[in-house]
Design a protein around this motif. Structure first.
Motif, mmCIF file in Angstrom:
data_model
loop_
_atom_site.group_PDB
_atom_site.id
_atom_site.type_symbol
_atom_site.label_atom_id
_atom_site.label_comp_id
_atom_site.label_asym_id
_atom_site.label_seq_id
_atom_site.Cartn_x
_atom_site.Cartn_y
_atom_site.Cartn_z
ATOM 1 N N MET A 25 0.822 -1.211 0.000
ATOM 2 C CA MET A 25 0.000 0.000 0.000
ATOM 3 C C MET A 25 0.855 1.259 0.000
ATOM 4 S SD MET A 25 -3.351 -0.726 0.100
ATOM 5 C CE MET A 25 -4.164 0.615 0.963
ATOM 6 N N VAL A 31 0.860 3.705 -4.985
ATOM 7 C CA VAL A 31 0.206 4.915 -4.457
ATOM 8 C C VAL A 31 -0.164 5.837 -5.609
ATOM 9 C CG1 VAL A 31 0.537 7.002 -3.078
ATOM 10 C CG2 VAL A 31 1.297 4.793 -2.192
ATOM 11 N N SER A 34 -3.063 4.429 -7.555
ATOM 12 C CA SER A 34 -4.321 4.600 -6.837
ATOM 13 C C SER A 34 -4.805 6.041 -6.914
ATOM 14 C CB SER A 34 -4.148 4.174 -5.376
ATOM 15 O OG SER A 34 -5.395 4.107 -4.716
ATOM 16 N N ASN A 35 -3.890 6.986 -6.799
ATOM 17 C CA ASN A 35 -4.266 8.403 -6.923
ATOM 18 C C ASN A 35 -4.833 8.689 -8.309
ATOM 19 O OD1 ASN A 35 -3.441 8.959 -4.312
ATOM 20 N ND2 ASN A 35 -1.386 9.617 -4.929
ATOM 21 N N ASN A 38 -8.328 7.333 -8.656
ATOM 22 C CA ASN A 38 -9.303 8.208 -8.008
ATOM 23 C C ASN A 38 -9.814 9.305 -8.933
ATOM 24 O OD1 ASN A 38 -10.034 7.394 -5.424
ATOM 25 N ND2 ASN A 38 -8.149 8.198 -4.515
ATOM 26 N N HIS A 185 -6.457 -0.395 -5.153
ATOM 27 C CA HIS A 185 -7.329 0.675 -4.659
ATOM 28 C C HIS A 185 -8.234 0.106 -3.563
ATOM 29 C CE1 HIS A 185 -10.140 4.125 -4.834
ATOM 30 N NE2 HIS A 185 -9.048 4.757 -5.200
ATOM 31 N N TRP A 188 -7.354 2.370 2.955
ATOM 32 C CA TRP A 188 -7.345 3.838 3.064
ATOM 33 C C TRP A 188 -7.253 4.534 1.716
ATOM 34 C CZ3 TRP A 188 -3.500 0.769 5.293
ATOM 35 C CH2 TRP A 188 -2.225 0.819 4.705
ATOM 36 N N HIS A 189 -6.761 3.844 0.685
ATOM 37 C CA HIS A 189 -6.761 4.443 -0.654
ATOM 38 C C HIS A 189 -8.181 4.548 -1.216
ATOM 39 C CE1 HIS A 189 -2.521 4.521 -0.714
ATOM 40 N NE2 HIS A 189 -2.297 3.257 -1.041
ATOM 41 N N ASN A 190 -9.104 3.760 -0.684
ATOM 42 C CA ASN A 190 -10.487 3.734 -1.184
ATOM 43 C C ASN A 190 -11.462 4.252 -0.139
ATOM 44 O OD1 ASN A 190 -12.488 3.078 -3.178
ATOM 45 N ND2 ASN A 190 -12.999 1.228 -2.035
#
Length: 345
Positions: A25, A31, A34-35, A38, A185, A188-190
């Motif tokens: 993660m 990271v 995942s950003n 989003n 994702h 905490w990323h989601n």
């Protein structure tokens, strides 16, 4: 074995599932991915106009409910996906060479090991150097208050999302196949928080475009969660009393024929008695007693539960749904809908 950006991911050999999960993660590449994920506009999968066919932008779809999986051939299916995930995790695995894709909606650590074996049964090949793209979407930070430091809980398997995500990562790491993590994702990323500090998932689902392997956040119109929505929803809970499904994902789709083939699942009169009791509960009580994340469920959750119970009350004998103990089989029609067929024809 886990890979990131083409290289083996090798944390401390003594690390456990949660340690490996947290390390992944925090990987800068994941990271960043995942950003970026989003920022992708969530795709709304719905019915086109007043017709009963799926919109042309979607094409031939295979939808997956909770605890189900499906392996699809890109020559037969355009997109495969799932939604309604809160503490559950959607998993997609793609063979880069054959382009075969298997997707699942995992809801418990108990189904992970066998579930991955089921998913890979038609995706994996004999090449020991084959690399399989893996995407994980779903789950959220269901144990920590807003702005908490997630490192405090990296060794504590609390809540529902964390143990499931840790088990998936641990199982991928321990298998002999080479899994390239493309999207992580989860947790905490989601997670997003409202003004009261209540957490909920940013995305509840996804679709995979089979021609490219591109994964997109998605939500589905209730009429596209088909075919045989209610029976498939009932199987999610009824399978706990059916030992044939212990520790396994639910069979849903026949890859070779492009048919939905819902394997039989047994339920008992006990399910009817439970359904009658649950139908008397208020909406708030249903959320409290029937959801792993009452504050994060979508607006259709309670109605979906009540429709399941109504079916069980009217059809307490499971053989009514599965005559002769045979699967419920559906094939695509020319207008894009699903039609049930007689498996004996």
């Amino acid at each position: 074995m886990i890979y990131v950006d083409g290289s083996p991911f090798t944390p401390d050999d003594s690390s456990q599932g949660m340690d490996t999960l947290v390390a992944l993660m925090e990987h800068p590449l994941l990271v960043s991915a995942s950003n970026t994920f989003n920022t992708v506009v969530e795709k709304n999968i719905s019915i086109s106009g007043n017709s009963s066919s799926v919109t042309s932008s979607v094409g031939k779809l295979v939808y997956i409910f909770q605890r189900e999986y499906a392996t699809v051939d890109p020559t037969l299916v355009d997109v495969v996906g799932t939604d309604e995930a809160t503490t559950c995790v959607g998993v997609a695995i793609r063979n880069r060479k054959s382009r075969m894709i298997s997707a699942a909606h995992m809801d418990s650590p108990e189904v992970v090991n066998n579930g991955l074996t089921q998913m890979l049964s038609l995706v994996a090949d004999q090449d020991p150097d084959a690399l399989y793209d893996v995407h994980l979407i779903g789950g959220f930070d269901d144990i920590s208050p807003q702005h908490s430091n997630h490192r405090k809980i990296q060794t504590e398997l609390e809540g529902y999302s964390y143990p499931l995500c840790a088990k998936i990562v641990e199982s991928l790491r321990n298998r002999s196949e080479k899994f390239q993590i493309g999207t992580l994702h989860i947790l905490w990323h989601n997670t997003k928080w409202d003004s009261k500090g209540i957490a909920s998932p940013i995305f509840h689902g996804f679709v995979v475009e089979t021609s490219t392997g591109v994964i997109i956040p998605a939500c589905f119109d209730k009429t596209t969660r088909c075919p045989d929505e209610i029976v498939r929803r009932i199987r999610v809970t009824a399978n706990f009393e059916d030992p044939t499904w212990s520790g396994r994902l639910l069979d849903t789709y026949d890859t070779s024929t492009d048919r939905v083939a819902i394997a039989p699942c047994v339920w008992t009169m006990r399910q009817k008695r439970i359904a009658m009791k649950l139908q008397s509960l208020s909406d708030a009580e249903i959320l409290l007693f029937c959801s792993s994340s009452p504050s994060a469920e979508g607006p259709e959750f309670v109605d979906n539960e009540r429709r399941k119970w109504d079916y069980l009350i009217r059809h307490p004998d499971w053989t009514e749904a599965f005559p002769h103990r045979q699967p419920r089989v559906f094939e695509r029609t020319v207008d894009g809908t699903w039609a049930r067929i007689d498996p004996f024809e």
